[in-house]
Structure formats: structure tokens, C-alpha cells
Design an enzyme around this catalytic site. Structure first.
Site, mmCIF file in Angstrom:
data_model
loop_
_atom_site.group_PDB
_atom_site.id
_atom_site.type_symbol
_atom_site.label_atom_id
_atom_site.label_comp_id
_atom_site.label_asym_id
_atom_site.label_seq_id
_atom_site.Cartn_x
_atom_site.Cartn_y
_atom_site.Cartn_z
ATOM 1 N N TYR A 37 -9.510 5.842 7.145
ATOM 2 C CA TYR A 37 -9.685 6.259 8.518
ATOM 3 C C TYR A 37 -10.889 7.402 8.353
ATOM 4 O O TYR A 37 -10.417 8.313 7.912
ATOM 5 C CB TYR A 37 -8.407 6.590 9.128
ATOM 6 C CG TYR A 37 -7.498 5.612 9.300
ATOM 7 C CD1 TYR A 37 -7.394 5.025 10.545
ATOM 8 C CD2 TYR A 37 -6.546 5.274 8.324
ATOM 9 C CE1 TYR A 37 -6.401 4.236 10.788
ATOM 10 C CE2 TYR A 37 -5.841 4.019 8.433
ATOM 11 C CZ TYR A 37 -5.505 3.651 9.527
ATOM 12 O OH TYR A 37 -4.587 2.868 9.641
ATOM 13 N N PRO B 151 -5.015 0.829 18.450
ATOM 14 C CA PRO B 151 -4.821 0.442 16.823
ATOM 15 C C PRO B 151 -4.952 1.329 15.885
ATOM 16 O O PRO B 151 -4.757 0.984 14.791
ATOM 17 C CB PRO B 151 -6.095 -0.733 16.735
ATOM 18 C CG PRO B 151 -7.122 -0.446 17.768
ATOM 19 C CD PRO B 151 -6.387 0.207 18.896
ATOM 20 N N TYR C 90 3.294 6.919 10.094
ATOM 21 C CA TYR C 90 2.551 5.847 9.497
ATOM 22 C C TYR C 90 3.559 4.615 9.047
ATOM 23 O O TYR C 90 3.086 3.361 9.262
ATOM 24 C CB TYR C 90 1.632 6.064 8.480
ATOM 25 C CG TYR C 90 0.527 5.214 8.435
ATOM 26 C CD1 TYR C 90 -0.558 4.911 9.091
ATOM 27 C CD2 TYR C 90 0.500 4.374 7.164
ATOM 28 C CE1 TYR C 90 -1.630 4.011 8.867
ATOM 29 C CE2 TYR C 90 -0.556 3.594 6.920
ATOM 30 C CZ TYR C 90 -1.503 3.429 7.693
ATOM 31 O OH TYR C 90 -2.601 2.420 7.797
ATOM 32 N N HIS D 46 0.891 -1.302 -0.070
ATOM 33 C CA HIS D 46 0.045 0.112 0.071
ATOM 34 C C HIS D 46 0.834 1.156 0.168
ATOM 35 O O HIS D 46 1.521 1.288 0.654
ATOM 36 C CB HIS D 46 -1.007 -0.003 1.264
ATOM 37 C CG HIS D 46 -2.190 -0.603 1.049
ATOM 38 N ND1 HIS D 46 -3.330 -0.422 1.671
ATOM 39 C CD2 HIS D 46 -2.474 -1.874 0.204
ATOM 40 C CE1 HIS D 46 -4.248 -1.478 1.199
ATOM 41 N NE2 HIS D 46 -3.885 -2.304 0.437
ATOM 42 N N LYS E 254 0.250 0.090 14.975
ATOM 43 C CA LYS E 254 1.684 -0.023 15.555
ATOM 44 C C LYS E 254 1.902 -1.311 16.571
ATOM 45 O O LYS E 254 3.224 -1.312 16.710
ATOM 46 C CB LYS E 254 2.123 1.191 16.235
ATOM 47 C CG LYS E 254 2.240 2.484 15.609
ATOM 48 C CD LYS E 254 3.045 2.508 14.416
ATOM 49 C CE LYS E 254 2.985 3.791 13.364
ATOM 50 N NZ LYS E 254 3.678 3.063 12.227
#
Length: 385
Positions: free
Chosen positions: A197, A288, A380, A72, A292
Site C-alpha cells: 500500500y 477497499p 488487518y 501472507h 474488509k
């Protein structure tokens, strides 16, 4: 029995550490209280940082990862009808891989026999003895004993390792969030090619996946929510609302798994006591939101395996002495990112119109700022070891 390093816990942290030590010629034994089938069936996270995939590539335990992992290059922050794409590849030159923790665990277990990594399954009542001496050992079951040079606690938040740090030595830092994540796993194609998100007036939502034909979705629910109050149709309806444009692509299907997970942040310091070293969830827990948890466990065992290799190969104790400091420096940065993203994307009880407008203003700033997007992307994909 005797070994050089006794590892408690056959989750990803313990298994990965075991393989890293065997690659250095260090003897180790993993002791796990559950059966193998139980461990292999646990449903967990699915976004791997480059640090984690690099370790699997280095070990050569990557055939299925290479074949089935989904690279991704970005993800989206959604706000109502707008999606803000964070192009992590363009901003950092790196990417993440979607590959379930369940699959990582299965791969590591399958590779253990050929790598000479013994695993003791169904070891009930594991206890740690003399961790602050030169001769620590474990006991379990009906008098089973494992003597060792070092103990690696990779047994999660509720295992014996965290409890073995004396109260007068250890410090804990914890924050419980007033909500949980209701998750559903279904054999349906994902609604988007990348993770989404979403921040919505109703609360947070996440669109994720495990493969091109298996999707994982979450919504924020109150801390006292019950599964029976959320039949599948109600959950799918709410996802379609909260995910905005991405929700239009949802394909519904029966739940393979549905559960509610509470959210909390936790860090225990130090991550060492004598010859006991902690790694993974027994030392730290992150919400979550930032993906991580597994990746922090991987960085812990990367530091710890390096330190133990230095000890055995060169009688160099510096890595062992510095392990807790190095690991915690990365842990706290990951905690910070997960906390910030959780605050940004969730609705908190007691927040009013002002707090909501602050979230919207922050998202609007991110949408127009390359610097803000770069900071998010760097965290990220995972900070360097």
C-alpha cells in the site's frame, strides 16, 4: 415452493450462508437475479481473513483454497523510497490468505448441488412481502412464489432487501470519498511477494495479486476520471512511480480487466426488520483499502447462521434478537479501520502541506512503533467474532 430460509442473492454472503444452514440441516433456497455465468465472472476482492477461511475449512469447501490460496504473513506501507513491513504473523500469530472472491464464489456454487442447496438463477423482479409477519414470502418473474419462515437479504447495495427496511425504522450513515480506484488485472507476476500500500505525492497505489502469475494493481484517480484517459502504458508508468522500490519489479502486460470503482463508506441500522435479516453489502459498504468487504459478509452470515441454528434446534430466539447488535459492533470497527487507512494513504482534494506532513509523521511513527504496527496488524487479519 416453501422453505425455511429464503436467501436473496448468490454472491459470497448468500452462498456461504446457504452452505452453513445446510450443514445444520436447515432447508433454504437462494434466489438470484443474474445468470450463474455472470455471477461467477465478477471480479472482486482477494484477501481473506482467518474468519473467512475457517468457515470454508469447516464446510469442507476448501480444496482449491488449500491448493491455490497464498498465505501472507505480512504487508507493506510504502512512503516514497521507504517500505514499512507489517509482520502480521509475528504481531498477531495469524495471517491472511490471498484467494480471489471470484474463486470463492465458484467453489461455493460448484458445491451447492451435492450439499442440497438449490439456487434459482435469473429470477427477475424479486420482491419481499410481509417481512414483519410470521409468514413472509418472496415473488419474482411470472408469478413465482417462495414461502418461508425467514428471509436473508444478501443481495448487495442495490437489491430489494435494503429497500424493504421502512424509512421510519432504519438509519443510514454514509460518506462518499472524492476519488476512485483505477484497477488493472493482468497475467503477469506480482512485483512483490506481499501486498504493498503506497502513499505518494501523486496519490495512493496498491500492488496486489491473485496468483503467482496474475497481478492486480490500483491507483487513486479523481472522482471524474475516465477509463479512456488512462491507456495501459500511462497506468503502468504511474504505478512504477507511486510504488517506489516495489515499482521497479513491475512486469507489464495487457489488461484482462480495467475499471474504475468509486469509494464510499455506508452502514444501515438495524440489520433486521421482522423476519428479514440483512448481511453483506446490502447492510454495509467499506472502502477497499482495508480488504474488509467480503470478510464482513462472512462474519455476518456466521452470526446469522448461528442464530438460525439456535432457533430451529433449541427454540432459542436470543441469537435472532441479538444478530443486528453483534454484527454492527464488528461492522463499525471494520469501518473505522478502513476509514483510518484510507485517510492515511490517500491524497485528499483541498489538503495542503500541513496535512501531507501529518501523513508522513504518522507513517514515521508506525515505522518505529511496535504498538502501532500491532494495532494495524490486529485489524488487518480481522478482529475475533
Amino acid at each position: 415452493m416453501r422453505t425455511q430460509v429464503a436467501i436473496i442473492g448468490a454472491g459470497p454472503a448468500g452462498l456461504l450462508l446457504g452452505h452453513l444452514l445446510r450443514a445444520e440441516g436447515i432447508d433454504c433456497v437462494i434466489v438470484e437475479r443474474q445468470a450463474a455465468a455472470y455471477v461467477e465472472a465478477r471480479i472482486r476482492a482477494g484477501v481473506l481473513e482467518r474468519t473467512t477461511t475457517d468457515l470454508l475449512h469447516r464446510l469442507g469447501i476448501d480444496a482449491r483454497l488449500n491448493a491455490e490460496g497464498l498465505p501472507h504473513h505480512g504487508f507493506a506501507l510504502a512512503d516514497g523510497e521507504r517500505q514499512i513491513r507489517i509482520d502480521i504473523a509475528a504481531l498477531t500469530g495469524s495471517s491472511v490468505t490471498v484467494y480471489g472472491q471470484t474463486e470463492v464464489t465458484r467453489d461455493l456454487i460448484a458445491a451447492a448441488p451435492e450439499r442440497g442447496l438449490p439456487i434459482v438463477w435469473e429470477a427477475s423482479g424479486v420482491a419481499i412481502h410481509d417481512a414483519d409477519s410470521a409468514a413472509p414470502f418472496l415473488t419474482w418473474g411470472d408469478g413465482e412464489r417462495l414461502d418461508c419462515d425467514f428471509i436473508a437479504g444478501c443481495d448487495g447495495f442495490h437489491g430489494p432487501s435494503r429497500a424493504a427496511i421502512p424509512a421510519g425504522i432504519g438509519k443510514t450513515f454514509e460518506h462518499a470519498y472524492p476519488f476512485g480506484w483505477l484497477g488493472i488485472l493482468a497475467d503477469v507476476p506480482p512485483c512483490d511477494d506481499e501486498l504493498v500500500y503506497a502513499n505518494h505525492d501523486h496519490g495512493f497505489a496498491l500492488a496486489s495479486m491473485r496468483s503467482p502469475t496474475r497481478s492486480r494493481y490500483y491507483i487513486q484517480v479523481p472522482g471524474d476520471a475516465r477509463l479512456e484517459d488512462w491507456p495501459d502504458d500511462r497506468l503502468w508508468d504511474e504505478l512504477a512511480i507511486r510504488l517506489g522500490p516495489a515499482g521497479q519489479g513491475i512486469v507489464r502486460g495487457p489488461a484482462l480487466d480495467k475499471s474504475i470503482a468509486p469509494l464510499r463508506s455506508f452502514v444501515g441500522e438495524p440489520m433486521r426488520h421482522g423476519r428479514l435479516f440483512l448481511a453483506g453489502d446490502c447492510a454495509h459498504v467499506v472502502p477497499p483499502t482495508g480488504a474488509k468487504g467480503l470478510n464482513l459478509a462472512a462474519s455476518d452470515v456466521a452470526y446469522l447462521s448461528e442464530a438460525l441454528a439456535g432457533h430451529y434446534a433449541r427454540a432459542d430466539e436470543s441469537g435472532l434478537h441479538d444478530y443486528s447488535r453483534r454484527a454492527l459492533a464488528r461492522v463499525w470497527k471494520a469501518e473505522r479501520f478502513s476509514w483510518q487507512l484510507t485517510k492515511l494513504m490517500h491524497r485528499f482534494p483541498g489538503d495542503g502541506a500541513f496535512e501531507r506532513r501529518m501523513q508522513l509523521a504518522e507513517l514515521d511513527y508506525i515505522a518505529g512503533s511496535t504498538a502501532a504496527q500491532t494495532a494495524i496488524a490486529e485489524n488487518y487479519v480481522g478482529l475475533p467474532l
